[in-house]
Motif scaffolding. Sequence first.
Motif, PDB file in Angstrom:
ATOM      1  N   LEU A   4      42.719   2.934  17.095  1.00 32.30           N
ATOM      2  CA  LEU A   4      43.735   3.922  16.770  1.00 32.30           C
ATOM      3  C   LEU A   4      44.089   4.740  18.008  1.00 32.30           C
ATOM      4  CD1 LEU A   4      45.474   5.559  14.740  1.00 32.30           C
ATOM      5  CD2 LEU A   4      43.515   7.059  14.490  1.00 32.30           C
ATOM      6  N   LEU A   5      43.082   5.184  18.755  1.00 30.22           N
ATOM      7  CA  LEU A   5      43.346   5.966  19.960  1.00 30.22           C
ATOM      8  C   LEU A   5      44.150   5.162  20.967  1.00 30.22           C
ATOM      9  CD1 LEU A   5      39.964   7.818  20.508  1.00 30.22           C
ATOM     10  CD2 LEU A   5      42.076   8.738  19.577  1.00 30.22           C
ATOM     11  N   ARG A  79      44.071  16.886   3.774  1.00 30.31           N
ATOM     12  CA  ARG A  79      42.866  16.903   4.598  1.00 30.31           C
ATOM     13  C   ARG A  79      43.149  16.167   5.913  1.00 30.31           C
ATOM     14  NH1 ARG A  79      36.992  14.730   2.539  1.00 30.31           N
ATOM     15  NH2 ARG A  79      35.843  15.485   4.334  1.00 30.31           N
ATOM     16  N   ALA A  80      42.519  16.625   6.988  1.00 27.19           N
ATOM     17  CA  ALA A  80      42.721  16.014   8.304  1.00 27.19           C
ATOM     18  C   ALA A  80      42.232  14.567   8.315  1.00 27.19           C
ATOM     19  CB  ALA A  80      41.972  16.811   9.373  1.00 27.19           C
ATOM     20  N   GLY A  81      43.035  13.699   8.856  1.00 26.03           N
ATOM     21  CA  GLY A  81      42.698  12.295   9.041  1.00 26.03           C
ATOM     22  C   GLY A  81      43.512  11.750  10.188  1.00 26.03           C
ATOM     23  N   PRO A  82      43.008  10.763  10.922  1.00 29.44           N
ATOM     24  CA  PRO A  82      43.741  10.210  12.058  1.00 29.44           C
ATOM     25  C   PRO A  82      45.167   9.802  11.686  1.00 29.44           C
ATOM     26  CG  PRO A  82      41.518   9.363  12.029  1.00 29.44           C
ATOM     27  CD  PRO A  82      41.714  10.110  10.732  1.00 29.44           C
ATOM     28  N   GLY A  83      46.114  10.234  12.508  1.00 28.59           N
ATOM     29  CA  GLY A  83      47.515   9.897  12.292  1.00 28.59           C
ATOM     30  C   GLY A  83      48.277  10.874  11.418  1.00 28.59           C
ATOM     31  N   THR A 106      38.856  12.580  13.927  1.00 26.95           N
ATOM     32  CA  THR A 106      38.146  13.434  12.977  1.00 26.95           C
ATOM     33  C   THR A 106      36.648  13.191  13.096  1.00 26.95           C
ATOM     34  OG1 THR A 106      38.309  11.789  11.224  1.00 26.95           O
ATOM     35  CG2 THR A 106      40.041  13.472  11.295  1.00 26.95           C
ATOM     36  N   ALA A 107      35.888  14.170  12.631  1.00 26.50           N
ATOM     37  CA  ALA A 107      34.431  14.051  12.551  1.00 26.50           C
ATOM     38  C   ALA A 107      34.024  14.547  11.170  1.00 26.50           C
ATOM     39  CB  ALA A 107      33.757  14.881  13.634  1.00 26.50           C
ATOM     40  N   TYR A 108      33.543  13.643  10.345  1.00 23.01           N
ATOM     41  CA  TYR A 108      32.989  13.987   9.037  1.00 23.01           C
ATOM     42  C   TYR A 108      31.565  13.459   9.055  1.00 23.01           C
ATOM     43  CZ  TYR A 108      37.701  15.126   7.408  1.00 23.01           C
ATOM     44  OH  TYR A 108      38.944  15.693   7.244  1.00 23.01           O
ATOM     45  N   GLU A 109      30.679  14.226   9.684  1.00 19.80           N
ATOM     46  CA  GLU A 109      29.305  13.782   9.903  1.00 19.80           C
ATOM     47  C   GLU A 109      28.325  14.766   9.268  1.00 19.80           C
ATOM     48  OE1 GLU A 109      29.146  13.533  14.165  1.00 19.80           O
ATOM     49  OE2 GLU A 109      30.912  12.231  14.235  1.00 19.80           O
ATOM     50  N   LYS A 110      27.047  14.400   9.272  1.00 23.53           N
ATOM     51  CA  LYS A 110      26.017  15.227   8.645  1.00 23.53           C
ATOM     52  C   LYS A 110      25.986  16.647   9.213  1.00 23.53           C
ATOM     53  CE  LYS A 110      21.070  15.574   7.966  1.00 23.53           C
ATOM     54  NZ  LYS A 110      19.816  15.310   8.611  1.00 23.53           N
ATOM     55  N   ASP A 111      26.067  16.788  10.534  1.00 19.04           N
ATOM     56  CA  ASP A 111      25.958  18.096  11.170  1.00 19.04           C
ATOM     57  C   ASP A 111      27.158  18.440  12.050  1.00 19.04           C
ATOM     58  OD1 ASP A 111      23.457  18.467   9.999  1.00 19.04           O
ATOM     59  OD2 ASP A 111      22.424  17.486  11.663  1.00 19.04           O
ATOM     60  N   ARG A 112      28.291  17.753  11.826  1.00 21.12           N
ATOM     61  CA  ARG A 112      29.489  17.952  12.648  1.00 21.12           C
ATOM     62  C   ARG A 112      30.718  17.617  11.816  1.00 21.12           C
ATOM     63  NH1 ARG A 112      31.610  15.855  18.055  1.00 21.12           N
ATOM     64  NH2 ARG A 112      32.107  13.982  16.937  1.00 21.12           N
ATOM     65  N   THR A 113      31.636  18.575  11.701  1.00 18.87           N
ATOM     66  CA  THR A 113      32.866  18.355  10.939  1.00 18.87           C
ATOM     67  C   THR A 113      34.028  18.981  11.690  1.00 18.87           C
ATOM     68  OG1 THR A 113      31.666  18.443   8.840  1.00 18.87           O
ATOM     69  CG2 THR A 113      34.037  18.752   8.732  1.00 18.87           C
TER      70      THR A 113
END
Length: 184
Positions: A4-5, A79-83, A106-113
């Motif tokens: 995507l990038l 909600r934020a999502g690529p594109g 985007t970052a939807y991770e355990k300790d990072r959003t």
Amino acid sequence: MTRLLKDLSRPDRRREGGPTYREVGATRTPDALPEGYHHLRYDTVVGHGRAAFAAAGTAVTSWRMHRASGARLRADADRAGPGIRVEVSAGVGPLRLAVPCAVIWTAYEKDRTGFAYGTLAGHPECGEESFLVTLEPDGTVRFAVTAFSRPAVWYTRLAGPLVPVFQRAYARLLGRTLRRLVRT
């Protein structure tokens, strides 16, 4: 994500409405921002614990933080999502400035959003800005804004050193707003 990038950074993609800069995704590595731009790094503590992290992450990625700061925001998705295309505006009447962006990562991770968006044609600056919430091992919840930008039109070139001052003030406003949203 890498695909995507690469797709968003192709020169022909920019003519079709993609990002107006080549260094797409560079805010993902805040310590290695590209040269030739003004750099902004701002972070602040917004809470403590997993519940505060979840609340902060949701406020950032659902656009609530931006809207609660007083900015108007229109987005292609809830909600934020690529594109996803986003238009952020501030001001009143003929003094309202609307700036188009697209979510880059985007970052939807355990300790990072969080997410980053990049400028599109019609934006007075050229660059990228990320909004990231992290949960540290001791439970501290931090909010960070990382950006690189440079003027894209005559009036931001004319404003010169005032633009970074406004950008830092807006980052601080977002931090205060997010801290308030986490408490409620």
